[in-house]
Design a protein around this motif. Structure first.
Motif, short mmCIF file in Angstrom:
data_model
loop_
_atom_site.label_atom_id
_atom_site.label_comp_id
_atom_site.label_asym_id
_atom_site.label_seq_id
_atom_site.Cartn_x
_atom_site.Cartn_y
_atom_site.Cartn_z
N ASN A 133 29.48 19.89 -49.01
CA ASN A 133 30.21 20.14 -50.24
C ASN A 133 29.86 19.19 -51.37
OD1 ASN A 133 31.62 22.03 -48.68
ND2 ASN A 133 33.18 20.54 -48.12
N GLY A 134 28.97 18.26 -51.14
CA GLY A 134 28.66 17.27 -52.15
C GLY A 134 27.30 17.46 -52.78
N GLU A 135 26.94 18.69 -53.07
CA GLU A 135 25.69 19.01 -53.74
C GLU A 135 24.48 18.54 -52.92
OE1 GLU A 135 25.86 17.34 -57.62
OE2 GLU A 135 27.57 18.56 -58.24
N GLY A 136 24.59 18.68 -51.61
CA GLY A 136 23.46 18.36 -50.75
C GLY A 136 23.09 16.90 -50.73
N LEU A 137 24.05 16.01 -50.65
CA LEU A 137 23.75 14.58 -50.61
C LEU A 137 22.98 14.24 -49.34
CD1 LEU A 137 27.13 13.08 -51.88
CD2 LEU A 137 25.00 13.33 -53.14
N LEU A 138 21.87 13.52 -49.49
CA LEU A 138 21.02 13.19 -48.36
C LEU A 138 21.07 11.71 -47.99
CD1 LEU A 138 17.84 15.27 -49.29
CD2 LEU A 138 19.70 15.91 -47.76
N ARG A 139 21.54 10.86 -48.86
CA ARG A 139 21.55 9.42 -48.60
C ARG A 139 23.00 8.93 -48.54
NH1 ARG A 139 16.84 7.45 -52.92
NH2 ARG A 139 15.34 9.11 -52.40
N ILE A 237 12.94 0.92 -45.48
CA ILE A 237 13.90 1.97 -45.77
C ILE A 237 13.41 2.83 -46.93
CG2 ILE A 237 16.27 2.41 -46.51
CD1 ILE A 237 17.08 -0.17 -45.11
N GLN A 238 12.80 2.21 -47.93
CA GLN A 238 12.26 2.98 -49.05
C GLN A 238 11.17 3.94 -48.58
OE1 GLN A 238 11.10 -0.29 -51.58
NE2 GLN A 238 12.97 -0.16 -52.82
N LYS A 239 10.29 3.50 -47.70
CA LYS A 239 9.26 4.39 -47.17
C LYS A 239 9.87 5.50 -46.33
CE LYS A 239 5.62 0.86 -47.09
NZ LYS A 239 4.67 0.09 -46.23
N LYS A 278 15.66 -3.82 -59.30
CA LYS A 278 14.97 -2.72 -58.63
C LYS A 278 15.64 -2.36 -57.32
CE LYS A 278 10.35 -1.31 -57.13
NZ LYS A 278 8.92 -1.73 -57.00
N ALA A 279 16.08 -3.38 -56.57
CA ALA A 279 16.77 -3.12 -55.30
C ALA A 279 18.10 -2.42 -55.54
CB ALA A 279 16.98 -4.42 -54.54
N ASP A 280 18.85 -2.85 -56.56
CA ASP A 280 20.13 -2.22 -56.86
C ASP A 280 19.95 -0.77 -57.27
OD1 ASP A 280 21.47 -4.54 -56.25
OD2 ASP A 280 21.62 -5.23 -58.32
N GLU A 281 18.92 -0.49 -58.05
CA GLU A 281 18.69 0.90 -58.46
C GLU A 281 18.43 1.79 -57.26
OE1 GLU A 281 15.47 0.67 -61.19
OE2 GLU A 281 16.68 -0.12 -62.85
N PHE A 282 17.70 1.29 -56.28
CA PHE A 282 17.43 2.10 -55.09
C PHE A 282 18.68 2.25 -54.23
CE2 PHE A 282 16.24 2.03 -50.54
CZ PHE A 282 15.69 3.30 -50.46
N LEU A 283 19.41 1.17 -54.00
CA LEU A 283 20.59 1.23 -53.13
C LEU A 283 21.71 2.04 -53.75
CD1 LEU A 283 20.66 -2.44 -51.80
CD2 LEU A 283 19.84 -0.39 -50.63
#
Length: 445
Positions: A133-139, A237-239, A278-283
């Motif tokens: 129900n959350g627009e296909g959230l994957l993370r 985790i990014q990879k 950069k880390a905050d933007e990814f997390l």
């Protein structure tokens, strides 16, 4: 007719103070030429009037989309009053709104779980709900209470043991929880999972485990759970996200109990400046889907000077949040009883100060849990595992008392009105003698 006539009091003449001496012309010129000063006779100076006109024209010419900091700085320059910062104002608004009841939604508010299995089930349901129900959230990110130390024997225990477990045991428990959550999300048995360490392994370094389910079946998604990740695992985790979380039907990526800290300290675990940004933007691309945390506010285990009881000040709070609902705060008693005291807005974990204020407000409202917690008796945390198969008429009281930690021994002595002073060996012998005289192996009886 006789009229009483009062003699009129003599009129008093008040002498006015003499007028002030005239101001020398040179001093009057200096006063009238000051910025914003008024001329003799109450008329403002030309410079002051022109300044007001210029300020008014500047405010009129500013566009509606001007930054609020410029307008606030102009107002501060004109009035001399220092306004509160936007962050402080927001915190005040948030603290006032946090104790208000949340508007009714279609999602039922989660109950406080009483076991690790119930906690894992709630976390898996929240992830599936966000995926459907959350627009296909994957993370996703989930934070769970690890059933270690005293919670290994009683998940609702809130008094810590004297000797906490090792980091290796914490990691193993986190991996077990991750497998439980992955089973509930994917609908597949853990025997089919692929597991590999994301660290170098061994006794050195920070452990981290990746658990991957096979491809999704029916209406269940495939999921990759990263259990117990540290800051050093961020690039891996990014990879993983780049390779597996692609497209609408991509694999879910779940971070379970991350160990990094990117706030509340001078330098975060991700460094500072562009590295931290950069880390905050990814997390921030990961949704905080489920949270169950325990915090101690104040010193609730200390004896109060007013009534001589514990849990008269502060409290132990568990905060639960299940997507898409708000954060709910529950006050705990030592025997596992709890009561909700506050609801906090969605997507924002309450701060220490907000929880402290919620406890104070709950005491002012005379909520039942606060009076109950004062007289609650902590059960023996080993009773569920070590004593479940034993008879109540055990003759070996020494081994029973030796299995109890210092807090449990002192609680048992305190209930019997006996002194709790001395070292662990002294109070254990004291309790052993009492149990032998009572003829019972149940310290909480």
């Amino acid at each position: 007719t006789v009229l009483a006539v009062h003699p009129r009091a003599p009129r008093q003449h008040h002498q006015h103070p003499p007028p002030p001496p005239p101001i020398p012309r040179s001093q009057a010129q200096r006063m009238s030429s000051g910025r914003g000063a008024a001329r003799p006779g109450g008329r403002p100076s030309l410079f002051f009037v022109s300044g007001l006109v210029a300020l008014g024209l500047l405010l009129l010419l500013l566009p509606a989309s001007s930054p609020p900091t410029l307008l606030s700085s102009l107002r501060r320059a004109g009035t001399g009053v220092r306004a509160a910062t936007p962050n402080a104002a927001w915190r005040c608004m948030r603290a006032r709104a946090s104790l208000m009841a949340a508007a009714p939604t279609t999602t039922e508010e989660p109950q406080l779980p009483v076991s690790s299995d119930e906690m894992s089930s709630q976390a898996a349901d929240a992830v599936l709900r966000a995926w459907e129900n959350g627009e296909g959230l994957l993370r996703h990110r989930i934070d769970l209470i690890l059933p270690i130390n005293e919670k290994k024997y009683d998940f609702q225990a809130i008094e810590s043991m004297d000797y906490p477990c090792s980091l290796t045991e914490e990691f193993e428990v986190a991996v077990d929880l991750a497998e439980n959550v992955a089973e509930m999300i994917s609908g597949q048995p853990r025997e089919s999972f692929r597991k590999r360490r994301l660290d170098a392994g061994g006794v050195e370094g920070d452990p981290c485990m990746l658990i991957e389910t096979p491809e999704g079946i029916a209406d269940r998604p495939a999921v990759s759970v990263v259990a117990f990740p540290f800051a050093d695992n961020l690039q891996q985790i990014q990879k993983l996200v780049e390779n597996e979380a692609k497209g609408e039907n991509g694999r879910l990526v779940v971070l379970l109990n991350p160990q990094w800290k990117n706030s509340g300290q001078i330098v975060s675990d991700f460094g500072f400046g562009p590295w931290k940004r950069k880390a905050d933007e990814f997390l921030n691309t990961f949704k905080n889907t489920y949270t169950l945390s325990e915090l101690r506010i104040g010193a609730p285990s200390s004896l109060s000077l007013q009534d001589g009881k514990r849990y008269s000040d502060g409290g132990v709070v568990r905060v639960v949040r299940s997507y898409p609902g708000p954060h709910l705060a529950f006050v705990m008693a030592v025997d596992g009883a709890s009561q909700a005291i506050a609801t906090f807005e969605e997507g924002s974990f309450p701060s220490y100060g907000e929880l402290d204020q919620a406890i104070k407000d709950g005491r002012n409202k005379n909520l039942e849990i606060f009076n109950y917690a004062k007289d609650a008796v902590m059960p023996n945390p080993f009773a569920a595992s070590k004593l479940s198969e034993e008879s109540s008429a055990v003759e070996d009281f020494g081994s029973l008392v030796q299995s109890m930690d210092k807090t449990s021994v002192r609680q048992a002595l305190e209930k019997r009105g006996l002194p709790t002073s001395g070292g662990i060996a002294t109070i254990r012998n004291r309790l052993k003698d009492v149990l032998e005289r009572e003829g019972t192996a149940s310290p909480s009886a």
